[in-house]
Design an enzyme around this catalytic site. Structure first.
Site, short mmCIF file in Angstrom:
data_model
loop_
_atom_site.label_atom_id
_atom_site.label_comp_id
_atom_site.label_asym_id
_atom_site.label_seq_id
_atom_site.Cartn_x
_atom_site.Cartn_y
_atom_site.Cartn_z
N GLU A 147 0.82 -1.21 0.00
CA GLU A 147 0.00 0.00 0.00
C GLU A 147 0.86 1.26 0.00
OE1 GLU A 147 -3.98 -1.81 2.06
OE2 GLU A 147 -2.56 -0.87 3.41
N CYS A 202 3.56 8.51 0.89
CA CYS A 202 4.08 7.62 1.92
C CYS A 202 4.29 6.25 1.27
CB CYS A 202 3.00 7.60 3.00
SG CYS A 202 3.35 6.64 4.41
N CYS A 226 6.08 -6.48 8.06
CA CYS A 226 7.20 -5.95 8.84
C CYS A 226 7.54 -6.94 9.93
CB CYS A 226 6.83 -4.60 9.46
SG CYS A 226 8.20 -3.84 10.37
N CYS A 274 6.20 -4.13 16.46
CA CYS A 274 5.77 -3.11 17.42
C CYS A 274 4.33 -3.41 17.83
CB CYS A 274 5.88 -1.72 16.81
SG CYS A 274 7.55 -1.34 16.26
N CYS A 293 1.11 -1.50 16.24
CA CYS A 293 1.05 -1.27 14.79
C CYS A 293 0.40 -2.44 14.05
CB CYS A 293 2.48 -1.07 14.28
SG CYS A 293 2.61 -0.97 12.50
N CYS A 320 -1.59 6.46 10.05
CA CYS A 320 -0.33 5.92 10.56
C CYS A 320 -0.56 4.58 11.24
CB CYS A 320 0.25 6.84 11.62
SG CYS A 320 1.01 8.27 10.95
#
Ligand code: SAH
Ligand code: SF4
Length: 338
Positions: free
Chosen positions: A76, A89, A96, A100, A103, A318
């Site tokens: 994305e 962005c 990932c 975290c 997230c 975010c």
């Protein structure tokens, strides 16, 4: 081209074509000799990212692209328009590995690194769809993935994006955001002259350990030392991103500790009100709480900006990137296998 026995300038010609918005086929490369074009057609090919979907937010002007890669993975890319210019962005990985806790991309796990052309290709594809007059002015590596865990490809993609033969972005307009892989931060500054953003989010190791597993490897002292050693272009500052997590990290003591951590580093602080992710333990702060924390920081002489949440309705805010296509496909697979 040299390894094919051709003159080096042929490589520059070809590169320029490949990064021209709208370029679709090697047949268009009319300034190369016919024999060379024939060989290129035989041994090379061009893959353009396939646009799966483009969705625009109803709440603001944010727009999110989903692109399918050659192996079927979906990534994305988010466009955030501003008053005078837009920011794009981009993603650096499929998923990932950093894990975290707050997230959504992190909860997807890691699939693979993106190649330099898959990273720069996101920018090219968006420019092709918007038209060159509307091309985004700033590029931030804040999409899916940890850019410094895909160091070489990210650096190579920045070289493509900033090449005069390519999209000719000024490196001052490109920012790499990291969760804090300390040695790579220093390496990045030595390698290439780009902006740096650090996802800090906590002022004590005990909280940061809990939020971001990378902190156990590179705790705050090591991270801040790397920031001090990062070669910062003159008059530039490091951006510190700080998610405000209700009741966890926005007290007066946090402001004091933050001031001590950033002491001597040319910095600006971006406060990001936590975007709620279903199933996770964290809560969004109230507007008042964010403003209060901002005031504590401003009173200490910091530049502290509150980052508006954008594109929440299209899961483009975010930490919200988590390809829906992948989810849906997983669901289909799950259901057909019983
Ligand atoms: N992997 C890189 C860049 C991508 S994330 C990094 O972590 O820096 C961009 C920013 O969004 C990071 O600061 C990240 O910590 C933050 N973020 C992640 N999840 C979030 C959430 N649920 N709400 C608000 N910000 C979030
Ligand atoms: Fe990865 Fe950044 Fe999300 Fe952490 S915040 S899991 S590093 S994308």
């Amino acid at each position: 081209m040299e390894s094919w026995g051709e003159a080096a300038f042929r490589g520059r010609q070809l590169f320029k074509w490949l990064w021209t918005p709208g370029f679709a086929s090697l047949d268009e490369v009319t300034d190369l000799p016919k024999t060379l074009r024939a060989r290129l057609a035989l041994e090379g090919y061009v893959y353009n990212l396939e646009t799966v979907s483009v969705v625009a937010s109803k709440l603001d002007d944010t727009c999110k692209w989903a692109f399918r890669l050659e192996d079927g993975s979906v990534i994305e890319t988010v466009l955030i328009p501003g008053d005078s210019h837009a920011t794009l962005c981009v993603s650096s990985q499929v998923g990932c590995a950093m894990g975290c806790r707050f997230c959504k991309t992190g909860s997807m796990g890691f699939v693979r690194n993106l190649s330099p052309s898959e990273i720069a290709g996101q920018v090219l594809s968006v420019i092709e769809q918007l038209g060159s007059e509307q091309r985004p002015r700033n590029l931030v590596f804040m999409g899916m993935g940890e850019p410094l865990a895909n160091f070489e490809n990210v650096v190579a993609s920045i070289r493509i994006l900033s090449s005069e033969l390519g999209l000719n972005y000024s490196k001052r307009r490109i920012t790499v955001s990291t969760s804090g892989i300390a040695p790579k931060i220093v390496e990045l500054g030595n390698e290439i002259d780009v902006g740096l953003a650090i996802s800090l989010h906590a002022t004590t190791n005990s909280l940061r350990d809990r939020l971001m597993p990378i902190n156990r490897r590179y705790p705050l002292e090591v991270l801040m030392d790397a920031c001090r050693r990062f070669k910062l272009p003159r008059r530039r500052r490091i951006t510190f991103e700080y998610i405000v997590l209700k009741g966890l990290n926005h007290s007066r003591e946090d402001a004091n500790r933050l001031a001590r951590l950033l002491d001597g580093i040319p910095s600006k602080i971006n406060l990001i009100p936590y975007n709620y992710v279903e199933g996770l333990e964290f809560q969004a702060p109230s507007e008042r709480e964010v403003l209060d924390f901002q005031k504590l920081l401003i009173d200490k002489g910091f530049t502290a900006i509150i980052r508006k949440s954008r594109g929440r309705d299209i899961e483009a805010a975010c930490g919200q990137l988590w390809s829906k296509v992948i989810r849906d496909e997983a669901r289909v697979k799950g259901s057909t296998s019983g």
